[in-house]
Structures are given as structure tokens and as C-alpha cells.
Design a protein around this motif. Structure first.
Motif, PDB file in Angstrom:
ATOM      1  N   THR A 132       0.849  -1.179   0.000  1.00  0.00           N
ATOM      2  CA  THR A 132       0.000   0.000   0.000  1.00  0.00           C
ATOM      3  C   THR A 132       0.886   1.230   0.000  1.00  0.00           C
ATOM      4  N   GLN A 133       0.326   2.375  -0.331  1.00  0.00           N
ATOM      5  CA  GLN A 133       1.092   3.603  -0.273  1.00  0.00           C
ATOM      6  C   GLN A 133       1.115   4.144   1.146  1.00  0.00           C
ATOM      7  N   GLU A 134       2.197   4.824   1.465  1.00  0.00           N
ATOM      8  CA  GLU A 134       2.394   5.323   2.821  1.00  0.00           C
ATOM      9  C   GLU A 134       1.286   6.273   3.251  1.00  0.00           C
ATOM     10  N   ASP A 135       0.790   7.078   2.312  1.00  0.00           N
ATOM     11  CA  ASP A 135      -0.218   8.073   2.672  1.00  0.00           C
ATOM     12  C   ASP A 135      -1.651   7.572   2.477  1.00  0.00           C
ATOM     13  N   ASN A 136      -1.818   6.284   2.271  1.00  0.00           N
ATOM     14  CA  ASN A 136      -3.162   5.727   2.127  1.00  0.00           C
ATOM     15  C   ASN A 136      -3.743   5.481   3.523  1.00  0.00           C
ATOM     16  N   THR A 137      -4.047   6.561   4.204  1.00  0.00           N
ATOM     17  CA  THR A 137      -4.400   6.474   5.619  1.00  0.00           C
ATOM     18  C   THR A 137      -5.704   5.726   5.872  1.00  0.00           C
TER      19      THR A 137
END
Length: 209
Positions: A117-122
Motif C-alpha cells: 500500500t502507499q504510505e499516505d493511504n491512511t
């Protein structure tokens, strides 16, 4: 109540609707005929595997996964795609799909179950942090497929895709997410590794959305 099980022949139309929604979210274009080809591979169940989540018999979520060998341990299970209809997110479908893939991984004898997943996919990570653990790995991707420059010298045609194709395994699918992609898990997009050893049972928390 959410029910999770194998994709069935009658799911073809609903599956493509969800698959198209998933691809559109990532702005990944594939030819229309490719959906039929991927569907047939899923139905064969020999290299690529698919599960569906249903509410009242209606397909509202999908998960695609496959197994691959590892050098130092047993086989690994890679969750390539996870997508849930936006209209029914927050009702536990994504968590149910993740748990069912974990069950399949144990039955297969896998010692590792992971996705990206992407780091900023909160939003998505709010769920992942409850059912798995982030081990700090960062994913790099080296482009293997290259497109010859156009005669005009403007570079690749925007319609060309897979310029950064996955080299890991032949199925060409992996798990990745982007900003705001709750209930999505895939590996063909930039992001970070998550690995979950399957030797002990996976402690699963509450699905918070």
C-alpha cells in the motif's frame, strides 16, 4: 451479513464492474477484451485465485491473490487486488476478504502473507494496522518494459501501460493502494511491503472505518 466465497460463473458481470472500478481508481487502462482473459484465468484457479464478498447474494467486493516460492522459507501468499463497492464500504467486507485469503494461505502451507500500500493511504491503513503489521520495508520498482519513442520524439503514448511492469512472478499482479483507497489491496502500484508470517494465527482487530 457479509459472505465470502469463491467467484462463481454467474459473477462474471458483477466481477467486471468491480474490476473496472478498481482499475479506474488506479488510472490503469487495459483493453476491454483483457477482462475476459483475466476472468478465465481466475476461473481456472491454477495460478491466480479470486474471492468474492456478498451481501444478500450480491457481489460487492473482490480479492485476487496468488502463491509464489521464496528463497529462505516456504511459499508466500501475495494479495494482489482488493476492492469493495464504495456504496457498502465500512461494513467489514475488506476485512472479511483479507481473513479468507489468510485462511487459504494457511491451507496452502504458506509461511508468509503480504500486500502493498502507499504510505499516505491512511484510510486503508487504518484497517491494515489492525489485521497485520508494518515491518518497515519500502518497495522499489525497476522498469523492465520499455516503449520506443514516437517518431515525433514526444515519448511514450499515454495509452501505453505497464511501463513499470512487475517482474516478480509470471501472473504479473501484486498488491498496492493509493490515497483514499479503503478496502483496496493490490501490488502493481508503488508502495511499501507488508509481510505477515502465518506460523501463528493472525490476531485480527476490529474493522474501523
Amino acid at each position: 451479513m457479509i459472505e465470502v466465497g469463491p467467484l462463481e460463473a454467474g459473477d462474471r458481470t458483477a466481477w467486471e464492474r468491480l474490476a473496472r472500478g478498481y482499475r479506474a481508481f488506479y488510472r490503469d487502462w487495459i483493453p476491454d477484451e483483457a477482462y475476459e482473459a483475466y476472468w478465465q484465468r481466475l476461473r481456472q484457479g491454477t495460478e491466480l485465485h479470486g474471492l468474492g464478498a456478498r451481501i444478500d447474494g450480491r457481489l460487492i467486493g473482490i480479492a485476487h491473490y496468488f502463491f509464489h516460492p521464496t528463497f529462505w522459507s516456504g511459499p508466500a501468499c501475495y494479495l494482489q487486488d482488493l476492492f469493495v463497492d464504495e456504496a457498502v464500504r465500512g461494513r467489514g467486507a475488506a476485512r472479511a476478504l483479507i481473513e479468507r485469503v489468510a485462511q487459504a494461505a494457511r491451507e496452502h502451507g504458506a509461511t508468509r502473507y503480504y500486500w502493498h500500500t502507499q504510505e499516505d493511504n491512511t484510510r486503508a491503513r487504518a484497517l491494515y494496522d489492525q489485521v497485520a503489521r508494518f515491518n518497515g520495508f519500502i518497495r522499489y520498482q525497476y522498469p523492465l518494459l520499455r516503449v520506443a519513442p514516437l517518431l515525433s520524439g514526444d515519448g511514450p503514448d499515454p495509452g501505453d501501460e505497464q511501463l513499470d511492469a512487475e517482474p516478480v512472478v509470471e501472473p504479473g499482479v501484486a498488491v498496492g493502494h493509493r490515497r483514499g483507497a479503503l478496502d483496496q489491496v493490490r501490488v502493481a502500484g508503488g508502495g511499501q511491503h507488508r509481510e505477515l508470517d502465518l506460523a501463528p494465527p493472525v490476531p485480527l482487530g476490529t474493522f474501523l472505518v
